[in-house]
Design a protein around this motif. Structure first.
Motif, PDB file in Angstrom:
ATOM      1  N   ARG A  58       0.700  -1.039  -0.249  1.00  0.00           N
ATOM      2  CA  ARG A  58       0.055   0.138   0.029  1.00  0.00           C
ATOM      3  C   ARG A  58       0.854   1.255  -0.131  1.00  0.00           C
ATOM      4  O   ARG A  58       0.509   2.231  -0.420  1.00  0.00           O
ATOM      5  N   CYS A  59       1.876   1.241   0.433  1.00  0.00           N
ATOM      6  CA  CYS A  59       2.854   2.559   0.649  1.00  0.00           C
ATOM      7  C   CYS A  59       3.442   2.878  -0.587  1.00  0.00           C
ATOM      8  O   CYS A  59       4.085   2.071  -1.542  1.00  0.00           O
ATOM      9  N   LEU A  60       3.293   4.120  -0.799  1.00  0.00           N
ATOM     10  CA  LEU A  60       3.843   4.532  -2.087  1.00  0.00           C
ATOM     11  C   LEU A  60       5.307   5.395  -1.739  1.00  0.00           C
ATOM     12  O   LEU A  60       5.913   5.905  -2.885  1.00  0.00           O
ATOM     13  N   THR A  61       5.818   5.183  -0.746  1.00  0.00           N
ATOM     14  CA  THR A  61       7.143   5.600  -0.437  1.00  0.00           C
ATOM     15  C   THR A  61       7.214   7.128  -0.678  1.00  0.00           C
ATOM     16  O   THR A  61       8.295   7.438  -1.048  1.00  0.00           O
ATOM     17  N   CYS A  62       6.229   7.759  -0.406  1.00  0.00           N
ATOM     18  CA  CYS A  62       6.287   9.347  -0.982  1.00  0.00           C
ATOM     19  C   CYS A  62       6.891  10.308   0.070  1.00  0.00           C
ATOM     20  O   CYS A  62       7.415  11.319   0.013  1.00  0.00           O
ATOM     21  N   GLY A  63       7.238   9.585   1.699  1.00  0.00           N
ATOM     22  CA  GLY A  63       7.683  10.305   2.636  1.00  0.00           C
ATOM     23  C   GLY A  63       6.857  11.267   3.185  1.00  0.00           C
ATOM     24  O   GLY A  63       7.271  12.197   4.161  1.00  0.00           O
ATOM     25  N   ASN A  64       5.568  11.457   2.935  1.00  0.00           N
ATOM     26  CA  ASN A  64       4.449  12.511   3.785  1.00  0.00           C
ATOM     27  C   ASN A  64       4.509  12.349   4.974  1.00  0.00           C
ATOM     28  O   ASN A  64       4.759  13.315   5.917  1.00  0.00           O
ATOM     29  N   CYS A  65       4.824  11.017   5.595  1.00  0.00           N
ATOM     30  CA  CYS A  65       4.693  10.994   7.125  1.00  0.00           C
ATOM     31  C   CYS A  65       5.926  11.508   7.656  1.00  0.00           C
ATOM     32  O   CYS A  65       5.652  11.938   8.760  1.00  0.00           O
ATOM     33  N   THR A  66       6.988  11.454   7.069  1.00  0.00           N
ATOM     34  CA  THR A  66       8.199  11.961   7.808  1.00  0.00           C
ATOM     35  C   THR A  66       8.320  13.556   7.529  1.00  0.00           C
ATOM     36  O   THR A  66       8.670  14.144   8.564  1.00  0.00           O
TER      37      THR A  66
ATOM     38  N   TRP B  51      -2.330  12.488   6.951  1.00  0.00           N
ATOM     39  CA  TRP B  51      -1.571  12.988   5.854  1.00  0.00           C
ATOM     40  C   TRP B  51      -1.182  12.085   4.934  1.00  0.00           C
ATOM     41  O   TRP B  51      -0.402  12.280   3.973  1.00  0.00           O
ATOM     42  N   CYS B  52      -1.413  10.835   5.249  1.00  0.00           N
ATOM     43  CA  CYS B  52      -0.916   9.663   4.332  1.00  0.00           C
ATOM     44  C   CYS B  52      -1.819   9.581   3.151  1.00  0.00           C
ATOM     45  O   CYS B  52      -2.794   9.436   3.519  1.00  0.00           O
ATOM     46  N   PRO B  53      -1.227   9.734   1.829  1.00  0.00           N
ATOM     47  CA  PRO B  53      -2.179   9.709   0.875  1.00  0.00           C
ATOM     48  C   PRO B  53      -3.085   8.479   0.715  1.00  0.00           C
ATOM     49  O   PRO B  53      -4.248   8.410   0.124  1.00  0.00           O
TER      50      PRO B  53
HETATM   51  S1  SF4 Z   1       2.764   8.819   3.881  1.00  0.00           S
HETATM   52 FE1  SF4 Z   1       4.383   7.431   4.652  1.00  0.00          FE
HETATM   53  S2  SF4 Z   1       3.242   5.510   5.008  1.00  0.00           S
HETATM   54 FE2  SF4 Z   1       2.004   6.759   3.633  1.00  0.00          FE
HETATM   55  S3  SF4 Z   1       2.408   6.230   1.459  1.00  0.00           S
HETATM   56 FE3  SF4 Z   1       3.666   7.987   2.050  1.00  0.00          FE
HETATM   57  S4  SF4 Z   1       5.542   6.981   2.757  1.00  0.00           S
HETATM   58 FE4  SF4 Z   1       3.988   5.497   2.781  1.00  0.00          FE
END
Ligand code: SF4
Ligand code: SF4
Length: 387
Positions: free
Chosen positions: A266-274, A355-357
């Protein structure tokens, strides 16, 4: 600190005076305000800019502003930013270099002077996050000088939580909804039949000095009781909770869990969470030059353990898969952070959930890891099958 000023009551106008008093000290007052469909943190010229009459509705992957009839200023949950945007900014120039006429290089550390901040409306979970970043960025052998300067002069006005959101879980992380220490002033907002007012508690001599410049009245027993009840009620209304287990042990025992494959799908590895996390602190540095090649700058900017380059060593990234990158993030937050910095790296603010898409929920992932581990450790699950 004078005992008679340890608690007081401000009315709505008192909040205006508080902002004026802080600005009169030459401080840049940062607080919540409504902008672009969200409660954001911004430079406040007056208390009128606070989000009076706005609340928020949050869920995994969702965030909406909702109007409130009571006109409360601090009845919203945490927004997309945290105070790290000011104490540990997204981009910071470290130095620049110029080629001189004789062909040599002149290097200058041209950091601007740090503003003297006053943060108005710091949630208790975010207060804990600031303490965690203090430890990370200034508590060790190598200190972040910019952070140290910005943090040293910061005046903190807490707003205790009375309206937790569906993604909040500070109670299970021991970081809210009330605050006991670490602030200069702490407000608890009340809107009831006795009017719109704020119980104020003083937490430092600097807080005492500011309060003395603001019209206020001594706290009456009814207001104190109502404030305590409002925070206690918030404690009972947390939207989420971490599983009530030792999270360090859980993560330490879950390195090979199958759940990592599930979340990686499921994770897009977008980095929003960080980016939204108030404790994530990683940075990288980059150099830029102008077209002439006579001027170069080195910048520090936020980085994310979800970025492929983050773990790049010779030949490629150490953590090439989404599975390994999500596992790194969660395991650092809840397990190895303790070993590095003596606390959890999560304060239960819920931002990474909202804020995780794709709505990945840190509490749900921890609960799933717990269930998987419990299943693995079940006595009959370890038995060899009968021949
Ligand atoms: S916000 Fe974090 S957990 Fe959610 S998709 Fe992006 S990297 Fe993955
Ligand atoms: S991990 Fe998520 S819930 Fe925990 S502090 Fe960071 S953003 Fe908040």
């Amino acid at each position: 600190m004078s005992e008679r000023r340890t608690t007081a009551v401000l009315d709505r106008n008192g909040l205006d005076s508080l902002v004026e008093a802080l600005r009169a000290q030459g401080r840049t007052v940062i607080g919540p305000t409504v902008r672009d469909g969200a409660v954001v943190l911004a430079d406040l010229a007056s208390a009128d800019e606070l989000p009076f009459g706005w609340g928020t509705r949050v869920e995994a992957g969702r965030y909406r502003l909702v109007p409130r009839a009571d006109g409360a200023a601090f009845a919203h949950t945490t927004g997309p930013q945290s105070w790290k945007a000011f104490l540990h900014p997204e981009r910071e120039k470290l130095w620049s270099a110029d080629r001189t006429a004789d062909g040599h290089l002149s290097v200058a550390e041209d950091r601007p002077e740090s503003p003297s901040y006053a943060f108005l409306g710091v949630r208790p979970c975010d207060l804990r996050a600031i303490a965690i970043q203090d430890r990370v960025l200034t508590g060790g052998r190598y200190k972040d000088r910019g952070y140290l300067e910005r943090r040293a002069g910061a005046f903190l006005v807490v707003a205790e939580c009375t309206e937790p959101g569906a993604t909040c879980f500070c109670v299970s992380m021991g970081s809210g909804p009330g605050a006991d220490t670490g602030f200069d002033l702490a407000l608890t907002e009340l809107v009831d039949e006795h009017g719109h007012r704020f119980l104020v508690r003083v937490g430092s001599d600097a807080g005492d000095a500011v309060l003395s410049a603001v019209p206020h009245r001594p706290a009456d027993p009814e207001t104190r009781t109502a404030a305590r009840d409002a925070v206690d009620a918030a404690r009972e209304r947390m939207g989420r909770a971490m599983p009530p287990v030792n999270l360090r042990t859980l993560l330490g025992e879950s390195l090979e869990a199958e759940r990592w494959d599930d979340v990686a799908a499921r994770c897009l590895t977008c980095g929003n969470c960080t980016m939204v996390c108030p404790t994530c602190f990683c940075t990288t540095t980059e150099e830029v030059t102008d077209l002439t090649g006579d001027h170069a700058e080195r910048w520090q900017r936020w980085d994310s353990c979800f970025d492929l380059d983050f773990s790049h060593l010779h030949g490629g990234p150490v953590r090439a898969s989404a599975r390994s990158r999500y596992r790194q993030w969660l395991t650092h937050k809840l397990f190895t952070w303790h070993e590095q910095f003596g606390s959890s790296g999560c304060v239960g603010c819920g931002r990474c959930i909202a804020w995780c898409p794709v709505g990945i929920d840190i509490t749900e992932e921890a609960a799933a890891l717990h269930d998987e581990l419990a299943e693995r450790l079940r006595p009959d699950a370890r038995k060899e099958p009968e021949p």
